[in-house]
Design a protein around this motif. Structure first.
Motif, PDB file in Angstrom:
ATOM      1  N   TRP A  16       0.813  -1.234  -0.073  1.00  0.00           N
ATOM      2  CA  TRP A  16      -0.081   0.034  -0.178  1.00  0.00           C
ATOM      3  C   TRP A  16       0.825   1.240  -0.058  1.00  0.00           C
ATOM      4  CZ3 TRP A  16      -4.621   0.630  -1.792  1.00  0.00           C
ATOM      5  CH2 TRP A  16      -5.515  -0.212  -1.655  1.00  0.00           C
ATOM      6  N   VAL A  17       1.952   1.304   0.649  1.00  0.00           N
ATOM      7  CA  VAL A  17       2.804   2.400   0.780  1.00  0.00           C
ATOM      8  C   VAL A  17       3.504   2.676  -0.572  1.00  0.00           C
ATOM      9  CG1 VAL A  17       5.202   3.279   1.486  1.00  0.00           C
ATOM     10  CG2 VAL A  17       3.644   2.188   3.137  1.00  0.00           C
ATOM     11  N   GLY A  18       3.890   1.324  -1.383  1.00  0.00           N
ATOM     12  CA  GLY A  18       4.485   1.592  -2.637  1.00  0.00           C
ATOM     13  C   GLY A  18       3.449   2.016  -3.774  1.00  0.00           C
ATOM     14  N   TYR A  19       2.005   1.739  -3.599  1.00  0.00           N
ATOM     15  CA  TYR A  19       0.877   2.086  -4.355  1.00  0.00           C
ATOM     16  C   TYR A  19       0.617   3.645  -4.282  1.00  0.00           C
ATOM     17  CZ  TYR A  19      -3.806   2.423  -6.465  1.00  0.00           C
ATOM     18  OH  TYR A  19      -4.865   2.718  -6.952  1.00  0.00           O
ATOM     19  N   CYS A  20       0.558   3.859  -2.954  1.00  0.00           N
ATOM     20  CA  CYS A  20       0.171   5.223  -2.685  1.00  0.00           C
ATOM     21  C   CYS A  20       1.209   6.425  -2.961  1.00  0.00           C
ATOM     22  CB  CYS A  20      -0.289   5.507  -1.127  1.00  0.00           C
ATOM     23  SG  CYS A  20      -1.575   4.597  -0.583  1.00  0.00           S
ATOM     24  N   SER A  21       2.372   5.920  -2.780  1.00  0.00           N
ATOM     25  CA  SER A  21       3.382   6.708  -3.093  1.00  0.00           C
ATOM     26  C   SER A  21       3.758   6.785  -4.491  1.00  0.00           C
ATOM     27  CB  SER A  21       5.082   6.135  -2.507  1.00  0.00           C
ATOM     28  OG  SER A  21       4.934   5.964  -0.969  1.00  0.00           O
ATOM     29  N   PHE A  22       3.545   5.878  -5.316  1.00  0.00           N
ATOM     30  CA  PHE A  22       3.589   5.871  -6.642  1.00  0.00           C
ATOM     31  C   PHE A  22       2.744   7.072  -7.210  1.00  0.00           C
ATOM     32  CE2 PHE A  22       2.104   4.483 -10.935  1.00  0.00           C
ATOM     33  CZ  PHE A  22       3.512   4.617 -11.823  1.00  0.00           C
ATOM     34  N   LEU A  24       1.277   9.469  -5.564  1.00  0.00           N
ATOM     35  CA  LEU A  24       1.593  10.671  -5.391  1.00  0.00           C
ATOM     36  C   LEU A  24       2.863  11.332  -5.814  1.00  0.00           C
ATOM     37  CD1 LEU A  24       0.849  10.477  -1.428  1.00  0.00           C
ATOM     38  CD2 LEU A  24      -0.528  11.793  -3.055  1.00  0.00           C
ATOM     39  N   ARG A  25       3.411  10.649  -6.639  1.00  0.00           N
ATOM     40  CA  ARG A  25       4.595  10.591  -7.409  1.00  0.00           C
ATOM     41  C   ARG A  25       5.797  10.901  -6.638  1.00  0.00           C
ATOM     42  NH1 ARG A  25       1.927  15.127 -11.310  1.00  0.00           N
ATOM     43  NH2 ARG A  25       0.652  13.649 -12.554  1.00  0.00           N
ATOM     44  N   ASP A  26       5.740  10.110  -5.516  1.00  0.00           N
ATOM     45  CA  ASP A  26       6.875   9.887  -4.533  1.00  0.00           C
ATOM     46  C   ASP A  26       7.712   8.777  -5.042  1.00  0.00           C
ATOM     47  OD1 ASP A  26       9.093   9.824  -2.549  1.00  0.00           O
ATOM     48  OD2 ASP A  26       7.556  10.298  -0.817  1.00  0.00           O
ATOM     49  N   TYR A  27       8.319   8.848  -6.178  1.00  0.00           N
ATOM     50  CA  TYR A  27       8.924   7.452  -6.803  1.00  0.00           C
ATOM     51  C   TYR A  27      10.118   6.941  -5.878  1.00  0.00           C
ATOM     52  CZ  TYR A  27       6.206   9.179 -10.519  1.00  0.00           C
ATOM     53  OH  TYR A  27       5.216   9.735 -11.207  1.00  0.00           O
ATOM     54  N   THR A  28      10.844   7.638  -5.173  1.00  0.00           N
ATOM     55  CA  THR A  28      11.570   7.163  -4.294  1.00  0.00           C
ATOM     56  C   THR A  28      10.955   6.386  -3.106  1.00  0.00           C
ATOM     57  OG1 THR A  28      13.240   9.009  -4.867  1.00  0.00           O
ATOM     58  CG2 THR A  28      13.826   7.559  -2.861  1.00  0.00           C
ATOM     59  N   ARG A  29      10.107   6.886  -2.362  1.00  0.00           N
ATOM     60  CA  ARG A  29       9.538   6.092  -1.265  1.00  0.00           C
ATOM     61  C   ARG A  29       8.685   4.716  -1.942  1.00  0.00           C
ATOM     62  NH1 ARG A  29       5.617   8.714   3.151  1.00  0.00           N
ATOM     63  NH2 ARG A  29       5.538   6.734   4.781  1.00  0.00           N
ATOM     64  N   ALA A  30       8.356   5.116  -3.161  1.00  0.00           N
ATOM     65  CA  ALA A  30       7.671   3.764  -3.911  1.00  0.00           C
ATOM     66  C   ALA A  30       8.628   2.719  -3.911  1.00  0.00           C
ATOM     67  CB  ALA A  30       6.844   4.099  -5.213  1.00  0.00           C
ATOM     68  N   ARG A  31       9.668   3.153  -4.561  1.00  0.00           N
ATOM     69  CA  ARG A  31      11.054   2.250  -5.014  1.00  0.00           C
ATOM     70  C   ARG A  31      11.223   1.387  -3.521  1.00  0.00           C
ATOM     71  NH1 ARG A  31      16.249   5.052  -5.995  1.00  0.00           N
ATOM     72  NH2 ARG A  31      15.855   5.090  -4.011  1.00  0.00           N
ATOM     73  N   ASP A  32      11.537   2.291  -2.537  1.00  0.00           N
ATOM     74  CA  ASP A  32      11.812   1.660  -1.348  1.00  0.00           C
ATOM     75  C   ASP A  32      11.116   0.528  -0.777  1.00  0.00           C
ATOM     76  OD1 ASP A  32      14.325   3.230  -1.613  1.00  0.00           O
ATOM     77  OD2 ASP A  32      13.843   4.581  -0.182  1.00  0.00           O
ATOM     78  N   PRO A  45       6.089 -11.907  -1.804  1.00  0.00           N
ATOM     79  CA  PRO A  45       5.056 -11.229  -2.496  1.00  0.00           C
ATOM     80  C   PRO A  45       4.563 -11.513  -3.760  1.00  0.00           C
ATOM     81  CG  PRO A  45       7.446 -10.533  -2.872  1.00  0.00           C
ATOM     82  CD  PRO A  45       7.405 -11.673  -1.997  1.00  0.00           C
ATOM     83  N   PRO A  46       3.325 -11.157  -4.225  1.00  0.00           N
ATOM     84  CA  PRO A  46       2.925 -11.299  -5.647  1.00  0.00           C
ATOM     85  C   PRO A  46       3.950 -10.975  -6.471  1.00  0.00           C
ATOM     86  CG  PRO A  46       1.473  -9.913  -4.542  1.00  0.00           C
ATOM     87  CD  PRO A  46       2.676 -10.148  -3.669  1.00  0.00           C
ATOM     88  N   LYS A  47       3.915 -11.776  -7.608  1.00  0.00           N
ATOM     89  CA  LYS A  47       4.932 -11.452  -9.039  1.00  0.00           C
ATOM     90  C   LYS A  47       4.715 -10.280  -9.362  1.00  0.00           C
ATOM     91  CE  LYS A  47       7.425 -15.236  -9.285  1.00  0.00           C
ATOM     92  NZ  LYS A  47       8.865 -15.073  -9.097  1.00  0.00           N
ATOM     93  N   GLU A  48       3.541  -9.582  -9.363  1.00  0.00           N
ATOM     94  CA  GLU A  48       3.265  -8.506  -9.887  1.00  0.00           C
ATOM     95  C   GLU A  48       3.993  -7.240  -9.379  1.00  0.00           C
ATOM     96  OE1 GLU A  48       0.767 -10.441  -9.221  1.00  0.00           O
ATOM     97  OE2 GLU A  48      -0.115 -11.247 -10.949  1.00  0.00           O
ATOM     98  N   VAL A  49       4.410  -7.490  -8.120  1.00  0.00           N
ATOM     99  CA  VAL A  49       5.270  -6.543  -7.483  1.00  0.00           C
ATOM    100  C   VAL A  49       6.396  -5.892  -8.413  1.00  0.00           C
ATOM    101  CG1 VAL A  49       6.552  -5.961  -5.531  1.00  0.00           C
ATOM    102  CG2 VAL A  49       4.518  -7.153  -5.156  1.00  0.00           C
ATOM    103  N   ASN A  50       7.029  -6.905  -9.110  1.00  0.00           N
ATOM    104  CA  ASN A  50       8.182  -6.759  -9.960  1.00  0.00           C
ATOM    105  C   ASN A  50       7.584  -5.921 -11.174  1.00  0.00           C
ATOM    106  OD1 ASN A  50      10.271  -8.644  -9.277  1.00  0.00           O
ATOM    107  ND2 ASN A  50       8.697 -10.160  -9.682  1.00  0.00           N
ATOM    108  N   LEU A  51       6.571  -5.872 -11.487  1.00  0.00           N
ATOM    109  CA  LEU A  51       5.921  -4.824 -12.593  1.00  0.00           C
ATOM    110  C   LEU A  51       5.715  -3.520 -11.914  1.00  0.00           C
ATOM    111  CD1 LEU A  51       3.508  -7.273 -14.586  1.00  0.00           C
ATOM    112  CD2 LEU A  51       5.891  -6.754 -15.105  1.00  0.00           C
ATOM    113  N   HIS A  52       5.477  -3.475 -10.805  1.00  0.00           N
ATOM    114  CA  HIS A  52       4.977  -2.179 -10.160  1.00  0.00           C
ATOM    115  C   HIS A  52       6.266  -1.739  -9.831  1.00  0.00           C
ATOM    116  CE1 HIS A  52       0.992  -3.478  -9.521  1.00  0.00           C
ATOM    117  NE2 HIS A  52       1.258  -4.352  -8.463  1.00  0.00           N
ATOM    118  N   LEU A  53       7.285  -2.243  -9.310  1.00  0.00           N
ATOM    119  CA  LEU A  53       8.616  -1.540  -9.258  1.00  0.00           C
ATOM    120  C   LEU A  53       9.089  -1.240 -10.646  1.00  0.00           C
ATOM    121  CD1 LEU A  53      11.284  -0.811  -7.679  1.00  0.00           C
ATOM    122  CD2 LEU A  53      11.752  -3.326  -7.509  1.00  0.00           C
TER     123      LEU A  53
END
Length: 110
Positions: A16-22, A24-32, A45-53
């Motif tokens: 959820w932090v990754g999703y929300c940060s992405f 909100l255009r906080d890409y560094t936080r989403a990446r982390d 984690p689900p395999k889709e997390v690779n695609l989110h990253l």
């Protein structure tokens, strides 16, 4: 907001932090958050997390990393779209055209 629940990171919280940060255009936080989720320290984690990253890396203009993560994800429309755009940005015309041919007539591909 914090990415912890009662002092502990959980996989759901990280996703959820990754999703929300992405979004909100906080890409560094989403990446982390996504890297932490993929570490395996919080469960599988689900395999889709690779695609989110990969999406995060694309927006950070880290195209080689985006390609690498997209290739590690499941083969689906999102993977094709990420690879299509990355190969376009890296001027790899041959691979760009391969993924262009895979674009369908779906709402997401328009």
């Amino acid at each position: 907001f914090q990415n912890t629940s009662h002092g502990e990171n959980t996989l759901d919280n990280l996703l959820w932090v990754g999703y929300c940060s992405f979004h909100l255009r906080d890409y560094t936080r989403a990446r982390d958050a996504y890297i932490d989720a993929l570490s395996g320290n919080h469960g599988e984690p689900p395999k889709e997390v690779n695609l989110h990253l990969a999406s995060v890396y694309y927006y950070m203009r880290m195209y080689d990393e985006a390609i690498k993560m997209a290739m590690a994800g499941p083969e689906n429309l999102l993977q094709n779209r990420i690879l299509y755009h990355c190969f376009q940005r890296t001027e790899n015309d041959k691979k760009h055209m391969i993924h262009h041919e895979k674009i369908g007539n779906t709402h997401e591909d328009q």
